[in-house]
Enzyme design. Structure first.
Site, PDB file in Angstrom:
ATOM      1  N   CYS A  46       1.719   1.312 -11.396  1.00  0.00           N
ATOM      2  CA  CYS A  46       0.827   0.328 -10.790  1.00  0.00           C
ATOM      3  C   CYS A  46      -0.421   1.066 -10.287  1.00  0.00           C
ATOM      4  CB  CYS A  46       1.525  -0.372  -9.629  1.00  0.00           C
ATOM      5  SG  CYS A  46       0.422  -1.443  -8.669  1.00  0.00           S
ATOM      6  N   ASP A  53       6.103   0.651 -13.207  1.00  0.00           N
ATOM      7  CA  ASP A  53       6.238  -0.658 -13.831  1.00  0.00           C
ATOM      8  C   ASP A  53       7.002  -0.465 -15.129  1.00  0.00           C
ATOM      9  OD1 ASP A  53       4.818  -2.300 -12.000  1.00  0.00           O
ATOM     10  OD2 ASP A  53       2.913  -1.617 -12.830  1.00  0.00           O
TER      11      ASP A  53
END
EC number: 1.7.1.13
Length: 148
Positions: A46, A53
């Site tokens: 992120c 992620d």
């Protein structure tokens, strides 16, 4: 055509920009067929929090003159592990780079991202309409259903 990775030791590139994708001649030129890469454990970071992620990527393409060499693709995709970008940037950027360099007849990518803040984000990009007569199966990734 020079091959950078196949048959030799290769380190994970530090960033997607540093990654070198290798392309080899299409062994079946002149006929439309589909190549699919399923990447169920794609990771990036992120750009705001630095937290990891996770996504399931599906890359489909119809080759023209070249195909992407799979080891170089794995290294390119692995280079996103320490790359900070939003889901949309990662997904579309991968599709656009492959399309620009390989010049296939057609390419699409589906990025099925696991929830961030309780919301799964799916991102799709296509280079346009698929060639006539191309068998185009569903990408086969079900919508996110959580634990139940």
């Amino acid at each position: 055509m020079s091959i950078t990775h196949l048959g030799q030791p290769s380190q994970l590139p530090a960033s997607p920009e540093e990654a070198i994708l290798d392309y080899v001649p299409n062994p079946r030129p002149g006929r439309p067929y589909l190549v699919r890469f399923a990447v169920p454990e794609f990771t990036s970071l992120c750009p705001v929090t630095g937290q990891p992620d996770f996504a399931h990527l599906v890359i489909d393409y119809a080759p023209c003159e070249t195909i992407v060499e799979s080891k170089s693709l794995k290294l390119f995709l692995g280079s996103f592990r320490n790359h900070a970008a939003f889901h949309e940037d990662c997904t579309v950027g991968i599709g656009e780079r492959l399309f620009a360099e390989m010049k296939p007849l057609w390419l699409r990518i589906g990025g099925y991202w696991y929830p961030r803040g309780g919301i799964p984000i799916d991102v799709f990009w296509s280079s346009g309409e698929p060639p006539a007569g191309l068998w185009l199966p569903d990408q086969g990734v079900p919508g996110y259903r959580g634990r139940g």
